[in-house]
Design a protein around this motif. Structure first.
Motif, PDB file in Angstrom:
ATOM      1  N   ARG A   1       1.894  16.419  -3.764  1.00  0.00           N
ATOM      2  CA  ARG A   1       1.683  16.203  -2.113  1.00  0.00           C
ATOM      3  C   ARG A   1       0.002  15.970  -2.166  1.00  0.00           C
ATOM      4  NH1 ARG A   1       3.234  20.871   1.724  1.00  0.00           N
ATOM      5  NH2 ARG A   1       2.696  19.459   3.163  1.00  0.00           N
ATOM      6  N   ARG A   2      -0.605  17.048  -3.098  1.00  0.00           N
ATOM      7  CA  ARG A   2      -2.089  16.977  -2.671  1.00  0.00           C
ATOM      8  C   ARG A   2      -2.691  15.684  -3.550  1.00  0.00           C
ATOM      9  NH1 ARG A   2       0.384  21.436  -1.563  1.00  0.00           N
ATOM     10  NH2 ARG A   2      -0.901  22.819  -0.143  1.00  0.00           N
ATOM     11  N   GLU A   3      -1.935  15.447  -4.476  1.00  0.00           N
ATOM     12  CA  GLU A   3      -2.567  14.289  -5.415  1.00  0.00           C
ATOM     13  C   GLU A   3      -2.311  13.009  -4.613  1.00  0.00           C
ATOM     14  OE1 GLU A   3      -1.226  16.523  -9.637  1.00  0.00           O
ATOM     15  OE2 GLU A   3       0.030  14.811  -8.741  1.00  0.00           O
ATOM     16  N   HIS A   4      -1.118  12.818  -3.991  1.00  0.00           N
ATOM     17  CA  HIS A   4      -1.065  11.665  -3.069  1.00  0.00           C
ATOM     18  C   HIS A   4      -1.932  11.735  -1.916  1.00  0.00           C
ATOM     19  CE1 HIS A   4       2.024   8.624  -2.004  1.00  0.00           C
ATOM     20  NE2 HIS A   4       2.000   8.963  -0.728  1.00  0.00           N
ATOM     21  N   PHE A   5      -2.327  12.715  -1.348  1.00  0.00           N
ATOM     22  CA  PHE A   5      -3.290  12.775  -0.464  1.00  0.00           C
ATOM     23  C   PHE A   5      -4.914  12.311  -0.909  1.00  0.00           C
ATOM     24  CE2 PHE A   5      -6.473  14.259   2.694  1.00  0.00           C
ATOM     25  CZ  PHE A   5      -5.687  14.129   3.793  1.00  0.00           C
ATOM     26  N   LEU A   6      -5.175  12.945  -1.721  1.00  0.00           N
ATOM     27  CA  LEU A   6      -6.403  12.495  -2.259  1.00  0.00           C
ATOM     28  C   LEU A   6      -6.560  11.032  -3.122  1.00  0.00           C
ATOM     29  CD1 LEU A   6      -7.116  16.074  -4.362  1.00  0.00           C
ATOM     30  CD2 LEU A   6      -8.101  15.108  -2.017  1.00  0.00           C
ATOM     31  N   ALA A   7      -5.206  10.685  -3.479  1.00  0.00           N
ATOM     32  CA  ALA A   7      -5.348   9.287  -4.038  1.00  0.00           C
ATOM     33  C   ALA A   7      -5.427   8.255  -2.762  1.00  0.00           C
ATOM     34  CB  ALA A   7      -4.060   9.097  -4.735  1.00  0.00           C
ATOM     35  N   MET A   8      -4.992   8.804  -1.683  1.00  0.00           N
ATOM     36  CA  MET A   8      -4.814   8.133  -0.365  1.00  0.00           C
ATOM     37  C   MET A   8      -6.495   8.336   0.192  1.00  0.00           C
ATOM     38  SD  MET A   8      -5.652   8.772   2.910  1.00  0.00           S
ATOM     39  CE  MET A   8      -5.426  10.366   3.445  1.00  0.00           C
ATOM     40  N   ALA A   9      -6.896   9.140   0.156  1.00  0.00           N
ATOM     41  CA  ALA A   9      -8.382   9.328   0.597  1.00  0.00           C
ATOM     42  C   ALA A   9      -9.410   8.522  -0.464  1.00  0.00           C
ATOM     43  CB  ALA A   9      -8.972  10.690   0.591  1.00  0.00           C
TER      44      ALA A   9
ATOM     45  N   LEU B   1      -8.366   5.712  -1.776  1.00  0.00           N
ATOM     46  CA  LEU B   1      -7.996   4.303  -1.409  1.00  0.00           C
ATOM     47  C   LEU B   1      -8.865   3.891  -0.218  1.00  0.00           C
ATOM     48  CD1 LEU B   1      -6.559   1.495  -2.043  1.00  0.00           C
ATOM     49  CD2 LEU B   1      -4.645   2.691  -1.089  1.00  0.00           C
ATOM     50  N   VAL B   2      -8.927   4.985   0.865  1.00  0.00           N
ATOM     51  CA  VAL B   2      -9.420   4.572   2.078  1.00  0.00           C
ATOM     52  C   VAL B   2     -11.063   4.587   1.725  1.00  0.00           C
ATOM     53  CG1 VAL B   2      -9.838   5.820   4.362  1.00  0.00           C
ATOM     54  CG2 VAL B   2      -7.684   5.526   3.428  1.00  0.00           C
ATOM     55  N   ALA B   3     -11.542   5.280   1.089  1.00  0.00           N
ATOM     56  CA  ALA B   3     -12.738   5.351   0.690  1.00  0.00           C
ATOM     57  C   ALA B   3     -13.062   3.879   0.082  1.00  0.00           C
ATOM     58  CB  ALA B   3     -13.426   6.420  -0.185  1.00  0.00           C
ATOM     59  N   PHE B   4     -12.456   3.485  -0.814  1.00  0.00           N
ATOM     60  CA  PHE B   4     -12.598   2.022  -1.368  1.00  0.00           C
ATOM     61  C   PHE B   4     -12.431   0.936  -0.276  1.00  0.00           C
ATOM     62  CE2 PHE B   4     -10.418  -1.884  -2.433  1.00  0.00           C
ATOM     63  CZ  PHE B   4     -11.317  -2.296  -3.370  1.00  0.00           C
ATOM     64  N   VAL B   5     -11.510   1.054   0.611  1.00  0.00           N
ATOM     65  CA  VAL B   5     -11.392   0.211   1.886  1.00  0.00           C
ATOM     66  C   VAL B   5     -12.868   0.140   2.418  1.00  0.00           C
ATOM     67  CG1 VAL B   5     -10.359  -0.671   3.818  1.00  0.00           C
ATOM     68  CG2 VAL B   5      -9.048   0.137   1.780  1.00  0.00           C
ATOM     69  N   GLY B   6     -13.092   1.296   2.766  1.00  0.00           N
ATOM     70  CA  GLY B   6     -14.497   1.388   3.642  1.00  0.00           C
ATOM     71  C   GLY B   6     -15.768   0.629   2.832  1.00  0.00           C
ATOM     72  N   VAL B   7     -15.982   0.961   1.760  1.00  0.00           N
ATOM     73  CA  VAL B   7     -17.016   0.217   1.023  1.00  0.00           C
ATOM     74  C   VAL B   7     -16.679  -1.252   0.803  1.00  0.00           C
ATOM     75  CG1 VAL B   7     -18.108   0.184  -1.159  1.00  0.00           C
ATOM     76  CG2 VAL B   7     -17.483   2.437  -0.335  1.00  0.00           C
ATOM     77  N   HIS B   8     -15.571  -1.560   0.597  1.00  0.00           N
ATOM     78  CA  HIS B   8     -14.831  -3.025   0.499  1.00  0.00           C
ATOM     79  C   HIS B   8     -15.262  -3.623   1.860  1.00  0.00           C
ATOM     80  CE1 HIS B   8     -12.546  -6.082  -1.247  1.00  0.00           C
ATOM     81  NE2 HIS B   8     -11.701  -6.281  -0.175  1.00  0.00           N
ATOM     82  N   LEU B   9     -14.998  -3.206   2.917  1.00  0.00           N
ATOM     83  CA  LEU B   9     -15.235  -3.791   4.253  1.00  0.00           C
ATOM     84  C   LEU B   9     -16.884  -3.895   4.482  1.00  0.00           C
ATOM     85  CD1 LEU B   9     -12.671  -2.222   6.617  1.00  0.00           C
ATOM     86  CD2 LEU B   9     -12.669  -4.597   5.331  1.00  0.00           C
ATOM     87  N   VAL B  10     -17.681  -2.734   4.055  1.00  0.00           N
ATOM     88  CA  VAL B  10     -19.019  -2.925   4.159  1.00  0.00           C
ATOM     89  C   VAL B  10     -19.565  -4.355   3.415  1.00  0.00           C
ATOM     90  CG1 VAL B  10     -21.271  -1.754   3.579  1.00  0.00           C
ATOM     91  CG2 VAL B  10     -19.422  -0.747   4.697  1.00  0.00           C
ATOM     92  N   MET B  11     -19.023  -4.293   2.094  1.00  0.00           N
ATOM     93  CA  MET B  11     -19.737  -5.174   1.209  1.00  0.00           C
ATOM     94  C   MET B  11     -19.347  -6.579   1.989  1.00  0.00           C
ATOM     95  SD  MET B  11     -21.215  -3.824  -1.153  1.00  0.00           S
ATOM     96  CE  MET B  11     -21.540  -2.188  -1.307  1.00  0.00           C
ATOM     97  N   VAL B  12     -18.074  -6.760   2.536  1.00  0.00           N
ATOM     98  CA  VAL B  12     -17.689  -7.974   3.049  1.00  0.00           C
ATOM     99  C   VAL B  12     -18.699  -8.393   4.131  1.00  0.00           C
ATOM    100  CG1 VAL B  12     -15.687  -9.122   4.134  1.00  0.00           C
ATOM    101  CG2 VAL B  12     -15.322  -7.972   2.148  1.00  0.00           C
ATOM    102  N   ALA B  13     -18.827  -7.383   4.990  1.00  0.00           N
ATOM    103  CA  ALA B  13     -19.751  -7.677   6.179  1.00  0.00           C
ATOM    104  C   ALA B  13     -21.038  -8.297   5.638  1.00  0.00           C
ATOM    105  CB  ALA B  13     -20.092  -6.364   6.839  1.00  0.00           C
ATOM    106  N   LEU B  14     -21.817  -7.500   4.287  1.00  0.00           N
ATOM    107  CA  LEU B  14     -22.849  -7.978   4.031  1.00  0.00           C
ATOM    108  C   LEU B  14     -22.917  -9.336   3.282  1.00  0.00           C
ATOM    109  CD1 LEU B  14     -23.863  -4.496   2.361  1.00  0.00           C
ATOM    110  CD2 LEU B  14     -24.982  -5.766   4.435  1.00  0.00           C
TER     111      LEU B  14
END
Lengths: 262, 198
Positions: free
Chosen positions: B163-171, B173-186
């Protein structure tokens, strides 16, 4: 640790009650299907589906239900009738084991043992009703297994009683039938597939932790299946029936997955 | 190196990218609702960011989108392996070269002139997110069918650990998406490349 666990218990209990009240309220206000559709599409800040009419909401709901039926089949296919759920030592039992139902603890039903009879109907040779004493006289088994709730939390408990497969054979149930259904004293109802009913760890539970099943855990009896989620494990069982007609369930009719296996 | 046709991302990469994006959004937002039913960290996700409306609805979305993520993921990985794209685009990779690219990026000296060439930081991020997605699927399998996958359950440390691994892996992935979107914006033309292919 224990303090934490009981605090979490209370939180879970409150949440369950809240959910249950909400669900009951919605039941009264509108047909279930309509209620489900609204619930499944309230996407909050991202309401691209409910905010515009490009996508027909009821078709989304239907598609999700179809996938859920597909997931029933996928789980039936994955289910290995011989594979056992892990068992644990006494020291790992969760104390106190959480109470949970679609209502709060102060609404727990008290069943009178003297008047109680278990009804057995449907595709069975012997439709005679059973007393608790008769069930206690059958060969008993016990298990310490993990109960996994659909909400995600889990707890380890110790249950004892009659292996359900031997009960079904004793009453001459049609073991090729599709479903076994349960009606409960607290108006709960659910149903399971025959392969799970015959699983070696599926137990018509009469005891908890070596004591007669207390009311909070479902006296006079509960069907314990470590291969299914908590809502598939009925408590306060009044009647058992074997059928080929899909019986549904209290939560299943509102959208929980029917197979609900783990 | 941009190929003769000027194509940066072949059609199958673009399709699997956007299918994956839709699946990830659905799985993350419905997963937050499921987490909220019984949080194991001292916080819940605000319901306005969640999908499904209630636990049962969220589970239906989650267990529908999981097939999309897994099927699409298999197509993506198979495509990468068969076409040789995995070795071409993401390797070679070394920690030293990655650190050098991080420093170059911080100094504003990392080149973006060729969007078909991934620098070492991009390679690390994309390889990480592939492995993270595999962990998400595997831990998800243990949560969904913990009895039926005993080896996987044991490897991940049991149901509660999964359960915890699933949550942390999600977190992650979400962090990656955040950085990914910033990079796309740049570097907005990377977005065009992922839509039009060039």
């Amino acid at each position: 640790m224990r303090k934490n666990a009981s605090r979490q218990l209370i939180v879970n209990g409150e949440r369950l009650l809240e959910d249950a009240l909400k669900d009951m309220g919605r039941h009264l206000e509108q047909p279930t299907r309509r209620a489900f559709l609204q619930r499944s599409l309230s996407l909050g800040g991202l309401s691209l589906l409910s905010g515009c009419s490009i996508v027909d909401e009821s078709s989304v709901e239907e598609a999700l239900m179809k996938v859920s039926r597909f997931n029933d089949k996928a789980q039936a296919w994955l289910f290995d009738p011989q594979r056992l759920a892990p068992t644990y030592p006494d020291s790992m039992i969760t104390r106190p084991f959480p109470f949970n139902a679609y209502y709060d603890e102060d609404e727990i039903r008290e069943v009178d043992e003297a008047a109680y009879r278990l009804e057995v109907t449907g595709l069975v040779a012997d439709k005679r009703a059973w007393t608790l004493a008769e069930l206690r006289a059958m060969p008993q088994a016990d298990q310490i297994t993990r109960h996994i709730c659909v909400e995600g939390w889990s707890a380890i408990g110790k249950w004892g009683g009659v292996p359900f497969a031997s009960f079904l054979r004793r009453v001459g149930a049609d073991l090729s039938a599709k479903y076994v259904g349960f009606k409960c004293v607290d108006d709960y109802y659910t149903s399971i597939d025959m392969p799970t009913a015959l699983h070696p760890q599926t137990l018509l539970t009469l005891t908890y932790d070596g004591q007669p099943l207390p009311p909070r855990y479902g006296f006079p009896m509960k069907l314990r299946m470590p291969t299914k989620l908590g809502y598939k494990n009925p408590k306060y069982i009044q009647a058992i029936f074997v059928t080929n007609t899909y019986p549904g369930g209290y939560w299943e009719d509102q959208g929980y997955n029917w197979f609900g296996g783990s | 190196m941009v190929s003769d046709t000027g194509l940066i991302h072949p059609r199958w990469v673009r399709i699997t990218h956007w299918v994956n994006a839709a699946a990830v959004i659905t799985l993350a937002t419905s997963g937050w609702r499921i987490y909220d039913a019984s949080p194991f960290f001292p916080f819940a996700i605000p319901t306005q960011f969640t999908l499904g409306g209630w636990l049962g609805g969220a589970i239906q979305w989650h267990f529908a989108a999981m097939w999309v993520l897994a099927g699409n993921g298999v197509i993506y990985l198979a495509g990468n392996l068969i076409s040789g794209r995995l070795g071409r685009k993401f390797f070679p990779w070394s920690p030293r070269a990655c650190l050098a690219d991080v420093l170059a990026a911080l100094k504003g000296k990392l080149s973006h002139t060729d969007p078909s060439h991934y620098n070492m930081v991009q390679r690390a991020a994309y390889l990480f997110v592939m492995l993270d997605s595999v962990l998400l699927v595997l831990s998800g399998l243990v949560l969904w069918k913990s009895v039926q996958f005993p080896l996987l359950r044991t490897l991940l440390g049991g149901y509660e650990a999964a359960r915890r691994e699933h949550f942390l892996a999600m977190a992650a992935l979400v962090a990656f998406v955040g950085v990914h979107l910033v990079m796309v914006a740049l570097v907005p033309r990377t977005l065009l490349a992922m839509i039009r292919g060039r």
